[in-house]
Motif scaffolding. Structure first.
Motif, PDB file in Angstrom:
ATOM      1  N   ALA A  15       0.838  -1.207   0.000  1.00  0.00           N
ATOM      2  CA  ALA A  15       0.000   0.000   0.000  1.00  0.00           C
ATOM      3  C   ALA A  15       0.875   1.260   0.000  1.00  0.00           C
ATOM      4  O   ALA A  15       0.578   2.236  -0.694  1.00  0.00           O
ATOM      5  CB  ALA A  15      -0.922  -0.003   1.225  1.00  0.00           C
ATOM      6  N   LEU A  16       1.973   1.220   0.757  1.00  0.00           N
ATOM      7  CA  LEU A  16       2.855   2.402   0.808  1.00  0.00           C
ATOM      8  C   LEU A  16       3.405   2.707  -0.587  1.00  0.00           C
ATOM      9  O   LEU A  16       3.457   3.864  -1.011  1.00  0.00           O
ATOM     10  CB  LEU A  16       4.025   2.181   1.782  1.00  0.00           C
ATOM     11  N   ILE A  19      22.259  14.765  11.858  1.00  0.00           N
ATOM     12  CA  ILE A  19      22.820  15.589  12.952  1.00  0.00           C
ATOM     13  C   ILE A  19      22.069  15.291  14.252  1.00  0.00           C
ATOM     14  O   ILE A  19      22.648  15.222  15.335  1.00  0.00           O
ATOM     15  CB  ILE A  19      22.739  17.091  12.590  1.00  0.00           C
ATOM     16  N   ALA A  20      20.752  15.098  14.127  1.00  0.00           N
ATOM     17  CA  ALA A  20      19.950  14.827  15.332  1.00  0.00           C
ATOM     18  C   ALA A  20      20.169  13.413  15.864  1.00  0.00           C
ATOM     19  O   ALA A  20      19.768  13.106  16.982  1.00  0.00           O
ATOM     20  CB  ALA A  20      18.470  15.045  15.012  1.00  0.00           C
ATOM     21  N   GLY A  21      20.772  12.542  15.050  1.00  0.00           N
ATOM     22  CA  GLY A  21      21.058  11.179  15.521  1.00  0.00           C
ATOM     23  C   GLY A  21      19.892  10.220  15.381  1.00  0.00           C
ATOM     24  O   GLY A  21      19.726   9.296  16.186  1.00  0.00           O
ATOM     25  N   VAL A  22      19.063  10.434  14.343  1.00  0.00           N
ATOM     26  CA  VAL A  22      17.909   9.556  14.114  1.00  0.00           C
ATOM     27  C   VAL A  22      18.395   8.172  13.661  1.00  0.00           C
ATOM     28  O   VAL A  22      19.372   8.060  12.913  1.00  0.00           O
ATOM     29  CB  VAL A  22      17.007  10.204  13.031  1.00  0.00           C
ATOM     30  N   ASP A  23      17.697   7.115  14.122  1.00  0.00           N
ATOM     31  CA  ASP A  23      18.153   5.756  13.811  1.00  0.00           C
ATOM     32  C   ASP A  23      17.704   5.272  12.434  1.00  0.00           C
ATOM     33  O   ASP A  23      18.464   4.636  11.728  1.00  0.00           O
ATOM     34  CB  ASP A  23      17.628   4.790  14.889  1.00  0.00           C
ATOM     35  N   GLU A  24      16.439   5.532  12.086  1.00  0.00           N
ATOM     36  CA  GLU A  24      15.912   5.018  10.811  1.00  0.00           C
ATOM     37  C   GLU A  24      15.171   6.133  10.086  1.00  0.00           C
ATOM     38  O   GLU A  24      14.469   6.920  10.727  1.00  0.00           O
ATOM     39  CB  GLU A  24      14.889   3.896  11.069  1.00  0.00           C
ATOM     40  N   ILE A  25      15.321   6.170   8.753  1.00  0.00           N
ATOM     41  CA  ILE A  25      14.604   7.168   7.950  1.00  0.00           C
ATOM     42  C   ILE A  25      13.858   6.424   6.833  1.00  0.00           C
ATOM     43  O   ILE A  25      14.454   5.596   6.131  1.00  0.00           O
ATOM     44  CB  ILE A  25      15.563   8.196   7.321  1.00  0.00           C
ATOM     45  N   TYR A  26      12.569   6.726   6.681  1.00  0.00           N
ATOM     46  CA  TYR A  26      11.757   6.097   5.629  1.00  0.00           C
ATOM     47  C   TYR A  26      11.192   7.160   4.715  1.00  0.00           C
ATOM     48  O   TYR A  26      10.734   8.215   5.194  1.00  0.00           O
ATOM     49  CB  TYR A  26      10.609   5.299   6.259  1.00  0.00           C
ATOM     50  N   ARG A  27      11.175   6.863   3.391  1.00  0.00           N
ATOM     51  CA  ARG A  27      10.663   7.866   2.458  1.00  0.00           C
ATOM     52  C   ARG A  27       9.183   7.615   2.162  1.00  0.00           C
ATOM     53  O   ARG A  27       8.821   7.111   1.100  1.00  0.00           O
ATOM     54  CB  ARG A  27      11.484   7.933   1.172  1.00  0.00           C
ATOM     55  N   VAL A  28       8.385   7.943   3.131  1.00  0.00           N
ATOM     56  CA  VAL A  28       6.935   7.816   2.983  1.00  0.00           C
ATOM     57  C   VAL A  28       6.325   9.071   3.588  1.00  0.00           C
ATOM     58  O   VAL A  28       6.783   9.537   4.632  1.00  0.00           O
ATOM     59  CB  VAL A  28       6.390   6.591   3.760  1.00  0.00           C
ATOM     60  N   ALA A  35       1.617   3.778   8.713  1.00  0.00           N
ATOM     61  CA  ALA A  35       2.712   2.804   8.766  1.00  0.00           C
ATOM     62  C   ALA A  35       3.377   2.809  10.145  1.00  0.00           C
ATOM     63  O   ALA A  35       3.645   1.748  10.718  1.00  0.00           O
ATOM     64  CB  ALA A  35       3.741   3.124   7.679  1.00  0.00           C
ATOM     65  N   MET A  36       3.624   4.005  10.674  1.00  0.00           N
ATOM     66  CA  MET A  36       4.297   4.072  11.981  1.00  0.00           C
ATOM     67  C   MET A  36       3.374   3.576  13.113  1.00  0.00           C
ATOM     68  O   MET A  36       3.830   2.964  14.070  1.00  0.00           O
ATOM     69  CB  MET A  36       4.787   5.497  12.258  1.00  0.00           C
ATOM     70  N   ALA A  37       2.078   3.839  12.981  1.00  0.00           N
ATOM     71  CA  ALA A  37       1.148   3.447  14.048  1.00  0.00           C
ATOM     72  C   ALA A  37       0.837   1.954  14.009  1.00  0.00           C
ATOM     73  O   ALA A  37       0.671   1.321  15.059  1.00  0.00           O
ATOM     74  CB  ALA A  37      -0.154   4.239  13.921  1.00  0.00           C
ATOM     75  N   LEU A  38       0.736   1.395  12.791  1.00  0.00           N
ATOM     76  CA  LEU A  38       0.291   0.003  12.661  1.00  0.00           C
ATOM     77  C   LEU A  38       1.448  -0.959  12.415  1.00  0.00           C
ATOM     78  O   LEU A  38       1.342  -2.143  12.716  1.00  0.00           O
ATOM     79  CB  LEU A  38      -0.704  -0.120  11.490  1.00  0.00           C
ATOM     80  N   GLY A  39       2.533  -0.438  11.831  1.00  0.00           N
ATOM     81  CA  GLY A  39       3.667  -1.280  11.445  1.00  0.00           C
ATOM     82  C   GLY A  39       3.434  -1.896  10.076  1.00  0.00           C
ATOM     83  O   GLY A  39       2.299  -2.202   9.696  1.00  0.00           O
ATOM     84  N   THR A  40       4.503  -2.016   9.285  1.00  0.00           N
ATOM     85  CA  THR A  40       4.448  -2.743   8.005  1.00  0.00           C
ATOM     86  C   THR A  40       5.686  -3.644   7.976  1.00  0.00           C
ATOM     87  O   THR A  40       6.470  -3.638   8.933  1.00  0.00           O
ATOM     88  CB  THR A  40       4.503  -1.788   6.783  1.00  0.00           C
TER      89      THR A  40
END
Ligand code: NAD
Length: 416
Positions: free
Chosen positions: A39-40, A165-174, A182-187
């Motif tokens: 879906a994403l 710079i902020a030290g974020v662990d994961e980045i998704y292009r959505v 996606a973040m609330a339900l998980g994919t």
């Protein structure tokens, strides 16, 4: 264009956009729930016009982003990150505090950072590296172990650098509602998070409201707003410059001048018109100004009451004696005091957070801060002496409620 406003109509209009998109956003959420990554990919093609090959941004792309960003901009983002960190450090409470309330009864609070949060960084009309910092630095300061971020494609190198710079662990292009879902339900690609923070357009904001049972959300942070409370001492050019700065965000942005001085309203109107004609984003500005204008109040008390009714995201106070006014303001996301406190300073670099409740929600919520990323547990330590001190009260109330096992749990200890 800049006009006299009826405040009740204006406030009602700020919320109606959200209701309008709840139907289509529910459909998007349903699709992400059922189809996950598929879906994403499909929704990104439809709404962003992009064929997604990889949902997650690989580390090499993050590193390569630095080569595409001007060195002075990188240095400015580093400095902004430091200032935001410094201010948010001040909000950090102790991990554990304990206070002896009376002999044998010690109470306190233990603060624990959330384990995994998701930040939404908008990216439709503009890149928002500043928002990337604002959403994630407080989480880092709070001690959140895993910070993930969704931002719409094409992913701007500037946003990637800020997130790095902020030290974020994961980045998704959505982006959009599908990112929130996606973040609330998980994919398959994006493990679900405990809490989602960050601003966005009406689709993003509606998705946050609709997914509140699945993940905790910060608050509705939609199209930007400013209210300016000004008297005849205000500088019309400075006021108009803040209006333009807000209006260039989004066609749905809105700016309200609440003033005790009709001549100021007129002077600001003339300045706004002049600046709008030369604005780089004049189409967006023109639409935002259709939602904007002024209200002339009879006196300062009436002006303050009007501002409170608006509960604005940003409030700029431009009056002769601002400290006499500030105590009477009850609902505002962030307050800027005096002619030199341009709202843009808080947007970027003074250190306060620019992720703030909009559409009147400042009446219910506070802007993003370290506390959004922590949960607090109360703690009590009670000795035998302490139990004797409160035992009779506990037993009496428990028996009155018919909860005799509660009373007995105290009696058995006092007997033993
Ligand atoms: P965005 O990232 O919020 O939204 C872009 C996404 O919207 C796209 O990826 C797409 O998926 C989705 N979308 C677009 N049209 C759609 C449609 N017809 N149906 C379903 N989904 C659709 O970026 P934006 O649109 O530029 O908006 C950013 C907003 O964030 C602005 O309103 C800005 O004022 C606001 N903002 C607020 C703050 C704050 O602190 N309150 C800070 C920065 C930005």
């Amino acid at each position: 264009m800049w006009q006299a406003l009826d405040i009740e109509t204006w406030i009602a209009g700020r919320r109606s956009d959200l209701d309008r998109v709840k139907g289509p956003v529910s459909e998007i959420i349903g699709r992400v729930r059922e189809e996950g990554d598929a879906a994403l990919i499909d929704l990104t093609k439809r709404f962003d016009g992009i064929d997604l090959e990889e949902i997650a941004v690989p580390d090499e792309e993050r590193e390569a982003a630095y080569d595409q960003v001007d060195a002075q901009l990188v240095a400015s983002l580093v400095e902004a990150e430091e200032r935001i960190s410094r201010f948010h450090e001040l909000q950090r409470g102790r991990d554990l505090w304990l206070q002896e309330m009376e002999p044998g009864i010690t109470l306190g609070v233990k603060t624990t950072p959330l384990s995994r949060i998701g930040a939404y960084v908008p990216g439709g009309r503009a890149a928002y590296p500043s928002t990337a910092l604002m959403c994630t630095v407080p989480a880092k300061v709070a001690g959140v172990a895993e910070i993930c971020c969704c931002t719409p494609p094409p992913t701007s190198p500037i946003t990637l650098v800020a997130l790095d710079i902020a030290g974020v662990d994961e980045i998704y292009r959505v982006g959009g509602a599908q990112a929130i879902a996606a973040m609330a339900l998980g994919t398959e690609s994006i493990p679900r998070v405990e809490k989602i923070v960050g601003p966005g357009n009406v689709y993003v904001t509606a998705a946050k409201m609709l997914l509140r049972d699945e993940a905790e959300i910060d608050f509705p942070a939609g199209p930007s707003e400013i209210a300016i409370l000004a008297d005849g001492t205000a500088n019309p050019t400075f006021v108009a410059a803040d209006v333009l700065a807000q209006a260039e965000h989004d066609p749905n942005a809105a700016c309200v001048l609440v003033t005790t001085d009709a001549a100021l309203a007129e002077a600001v109107g003339a300045e706004v018109k002049r600046m709008a004609a030369g604005a780089a984003r004049r189409d967006i500005v023109a639409k935002a100004l259709d939602n904007s204008g002024y209200i002339v109040a009879g006196d300062l008390d009436e002006a303050v009451a009007t501002v409170d009714g608006i509960a604005p995201e940003h409030l700029s106070i431009q009056v002769a004696d601002p400290l006499a006014v500030i105590n009477h303001i009850r609902s505002a996301g962030s307050i800027f005091v005096g002619p030199y406190a341009a709202v843009a300073c808080g947007d970027y670099a003074s250190g306060t957070n620019h992720v703030l409740p909009t559409a009147g929600y400042a009446r219910l919520y506070s802007g993003l801060d370290v506390n959004h990323f922590c949960r607090r547990s109360t703690v009590q330590m009670i000795t035998r002496e302490g139990l004797e001190a409160i035992g009779d009260v506990v037993e009496t109330i428990a028996d009155a409620e018919g909860l005799h096992a509660h009373a007995e749990s105290v009696r058995v200890r006092r007997r033993g």
